[in-house]
Design an enzyme around this catalytic site. Structure first.
Site, PDB file in Angstrom:
ATOM      1  N   GLU A 174     -14.054-108.563  28.828  1.00 12.62           N
ATOM      2  CA  GLU A 174     -14.254-107.883  30.120  1.00 12.62           C
ATOM      3  C   GLU A 174     -13.198-108.230  31.171  1.00 12.62           C
ATOM      4  OE1 GLU A 174     -18.329-108.762  31.148  1.00 12.62           O
ATOM      5  OE2 GLU A 174     -19.083-107.987  29.261  1.00 12.62           O
ATOM      6  N   GLU A 282     -22.033-104.561  21.076  1.00 15.83           N
ATOM      7  CA  GLU A 282     -23.235-104.991  21.822  1.00 15.83           C
ATOM      8  C   GLU A 282     -24.163-103.801  22.066  1.00 15.83           C
ATOM      9  OE1 GLU A 282     -22.225-107.252  25.342  1.00 15.83           O
ATOM     10  OE2 GLU A 282     -20.528-108.226  24.349  1.00 15.83           O
TER      11      GLU A 282
HETATM   12  O1  G3I Z   1     -30.897-120.994  28.342  1.00 17.59           O
HETATM   13  C1  G3I Z   1     -31.370-121.019  29.688  1.00 17.59           C
HETATM   14  C2  G3I Z   1     -32.730-121.595  29.730  1.00 17.59           C
HETATM   15  O2  G3I Z   1     -32.658-122.938  29.324  1.00 17.59           O
HETATM   16  C3  G3I Z   1     -33.296-121.439  31.124  1.00 17.59           C
HETATM   17  O3  G3I Z   1     -34.624-121.891  31.156  1.00 17.59           O
HETATM   18  C4  G3I Z   1     -33.253-119.999  31.605  1.00 17.59           C
HETATM   19  C5  G3I Z   1     -33.706-119.827  33.029  1.00 17.59           C
HETATM   20  O4  G3I Z   1     -33.174-118.653  33.595  1.00 17.59           O
HETATM   21  O5  G3I Z   1     -31.926-119.569  31.521  1.00 17.59           O
HETATM   22  C6  G3I Z   1     -31.425-119.595  30.197  1.00 17.59           C
HETATM   23  O6  G3I Z   1     -30.138-119.089  30.149  1.00 17.59           O
HETATM   24  C7  G3I Z   1     -30.022-117.700  30.313  1.00 17.59           C
HETATM   25  C8  G3I Z   1     -29.513-117.105  28.999  1.00 17.59           C
HETATM   26  O7  G3I Z   1     -29.223-115.735  29.180  1.00 17.59           O
HETATM   27  C9  G3I Z   1     -30.520-117.252  27.848  1.00 17.59           C
HETATM   28  O8  G3I Z   1     -31.683-116.561  28.137  1.00 17.59           O
HETATM   29  C10 G3I Z   1     -29.004-117.447  31.423  1.00 17.59           C
HETATM   30  O9  G3I Z   1     -29.571-117.872  32.645  1.00 17.59           O
HETATM   31  C11 G3I Z   1     -28.653-116.003  31.485  1.00 17.59           C
HETATM   32  O10 G3I Z   1     -27.578-115.832  32.407  1.00 17.59           O
HETATM   33  C12 G3I Z   1     -28.183-115.535  30.115  1.00 17.59           C
HETATM   34  O11 G3I Z   1     -27.893-114.168  30.181  1.00 17.59           O
HETATM   35  C13 G3I Z   1     -27.026-113.666  29.192  1.00 17.59           C
HETATM   36  C14 G3I Z   1     -25.816-112.987  29.871  1.00 17.59           C
HETATM   37  O12 G3I Z   1     -25.003-112.391  28.897  1.00 17.59           O
HETATM   38  C15 G3I Z   1     -24.963-114.001  30.638  1.00 17.59           C
HETATM   39  O13 G3I Z   1     -24.341-114.920  29.778  1.00 17.59           O
HETATM   40  C16 G3I Z   1     -27.781-112.650  28.366  1.00 17.59           C
HETATM   41  O14 G3I Z   1     -28.815-113.306  27.627  1.00 17.59           O
HETATM   42  C17 G3I Z   1     -26.822-111.960  27.389  1.00 17.59           C
HETATM   43  O15 G3I Z   1     -27.497-110.909  26.736  1.00 17.59           O
HETATM   44  C18 G3I Z   1     -25.648-111.373  28.159  1.00 17.59           C
HETATM   45  O16 G3I Z   1     -24.752-110.834  27.235  1.00 17.59           O
HETATM   46  C19 G3I Z   1     -23.590-110.187  27.782  1.00 17.59           C
HETATM   47  C20 G3I Z   1     -22.446-110.426  26.823  1.00 17.59           C
HETATM   48  O17 G3I Z   1     -22.273-111.814  26.624  1.00 17.59           O
HETATM   49  C21 G3I Z   1     -21.156-109.792  27.359  1.00 17.59           C
HETATM   50  N1  G3I Z   1     -21.342-108.389  27.630  1.00 17.59           N
HETATM   51  C22 G3I Z   1     -22.481-108.052  28.496  1.00 17.59           C
HETATM   52  C23 G3I Z   1     -23.770-108.665  27.924  1.00 17.59           C
HETATM   53  C24 G3I Z   1     -24.953-108.294  28.781  1.00 17.59           C
HETATM   54  O18 G3I Z   1     -24.836-108.838  30.066  1.00 17.59           O
END
Ligand code: G3I
Length: 377
Positions: A174, A282
């Site tokens: 990105e 994705e």
């Molecule tokens: O693991 C922690 C957990 O320990 C905690 O209790 C919880 C509280 O909010 O957060 C958890 O982490 C979260 C993680 O997802 C797992 O659920 C993060 O806050 C959250 O930011 C994270 O979001 C991910 C996001 O990327 C940011 O990294 C999404 O699951 C994931 O689907 C999303 O994927 C992205 C691709 O990498 C890139 N392209 C876009 C796509 C969608 O946004």
């Protein structure tokens, strides 16, 4: 059989709505897009077998913790050729503090893939998201020298750790901006290291694992548009400079529109003309508001069109869904009111969208039809 009955009910409602003009963007639906015409795979035949027969690989974004605790989830994930960590191979997870490295979740995923004969996509090395706080909000601003050293250590360590086990890395994620005059997104990396950070990261990754395929990955570039043009320009530049880029990942988060199959094909072809391998990395098709019969048909048609488009372009080898089931999708957590974007529902049952993908696979590539043994009338 039940599929036909279900679809017949759907299609009745669907045509009715079409007649009153309430479902404009699904029109014109071709006869082959009528779910009533889709054939169910033979019992026991999953997407992996259909993909094998037609020469297109299916993959899932996976959460290692869920693999450990949920047998139904494991079984669905095993029905694919490729897995990728939804989050477990992000910087935030792997290096939560400068002197702390955490490879276990990624190792779990690699072990699962080896046990099931699957390939692993690595996601992702350099991105503006998924960064640990120490990197994002340093006590003192990063100097180019210090940040370059951090980047080099990270890429060398992480790619080296799974050398030989990761088939393809999303090296830079990105980096291109779609909306602004400036074609590249302003990030910590760009601000500190300059535009050259992209080429630098590809070179570092290549040195750490010369056998890995290196991808640039981005969203909303599936249809021809300004952002896709910018990605093409970026890739052309990198290739002209001899940077080791081997593939393009098109994320295919479809939240707003039903994709146009011809536009998808044209766009995939222009990237294929650069000599790159293409992965849809994705995939999800989110539903806004109520989950109605019409929305489910629309979603299934979208999934079918994505699959058909990939099948029609030989360079498009792999389709990865961004999660297995609706219950664990990132979508409702990030977009209020949007939901249910995947192939399995939250009870792990196949949705109509699953059958949309299966039907496109069973139609095969233009030059490669499936054996009757995997089909059921
Ligand atoms: O693991 C922690 C957990 O320990 C905690 O209790 C919880 C509280 O909010 O957060 C958890 O982490 C979260 C993680 O997802 C797992 O659920 C993060 O806050 C959250 O930011 C994270 O979001 C991910 C996001 O990327 C940011 O990294 C999404 O699951 C994931 O689907 C999303 O994927 C992205 C691709 O990498 C890139 N392209 C876009 C796509 C969608 O946004």
């Amino acid at each position: 059989m039940w599929l036909k009955m279900l679809a017949a009910r759907f299609v009745g409602t669907f045509l009715l709505l079409g007649a009153v003009g309430d479902f404009r963007d699904v029109e014109p639906v071709t006869p082959r897009e009528d779910p009533g015409a889709w054939r169910e795979p033979a019992p026991g035949v999953g997407l992996r077998e259909l993909g094998d027969a037609t020469g297109l690989r299916i993959g899932w974004a996976v959460v290692p913790r869920e693999l450990r605790r949920d047998a139904a989830y494991r079984q669905r994930v095993a029905d694919g050729h490729v897995i990728v960590a939804e989050n477990a191979m992000k910087w935030q997870v792997i290096q939560p503090a400068p002197d702390r490295w955490r490879f276990e979740p990624g190792d779990d995923l690699v072990r699962f893939a080896i046990a099931h004969g699957q390939a692993v996509r690595g996601h992702t090395l350099v991105w503006h998201g998924g960064l640990p706080t120490w990197l994002r909000e340093p006590e003192e601003e990063w100097t180019p020298e210090a940040l370059r050293a951090v980047l080099e250590t990270y890429v060398t360590t992480v790619v080296g750790r799974w050398r030989g086990h990761i088939e393809a890395w999303d090296v830079v994620n990105e980096a291109v901006a779609g909306l602004f005059r400036d074609p590249l997104r302003t990030t910590l990396w760009r601000e500190t290291l300059g535009d050259g950070y992209i080429a630098e990261t590809f070179r570092l990754a290549h040195a750490a694992d010369p056998g890995a395929k290196l991808f640039y990955n981005d969203f909303r570039i599936e249809a021809p548009n300004r952002k896709a043009d910018r990605v093409e320009a970026l890739l052309r530049g990198l290739l002209a400079d001899g940077v080791p880029v081997h593939g393009l990942g098109l994320q295919a988060h479809m939240h707003f529109e039903l994709p146009d199959e011809e536009a998808l094909v044209a766009n995939l072809e222009r990237f294929a003309a650069l000599g790159l391998e293409l992965h849809l990395t994705e995939i999800d098709v989110a539903i806004p508001g109520e989950i109605t019969v019409e929305q489910r048909i629309r979603q299934a048609i979208a999934m079918r069109r994505l699959t058909r488009a990939c099948l029609r372009v030989p360079a498009c080898t792999t389709m990865v869904f961004w999660g297995v089931d609706d219950g664990r999708s990132w979508v409702p957590r990030f977009f209020t009111g949007w939901k249910a974007p995947l192939l399995y529902d939250s009870r792990m049952e196949r949705k109509l969208s699953w059958y949309g993908v299966a039907d496109a696979l069973r139609e095969g590539r233009p030059d490669r039809r499936l054996p009757e043994s995997v089909l059921l009338d």
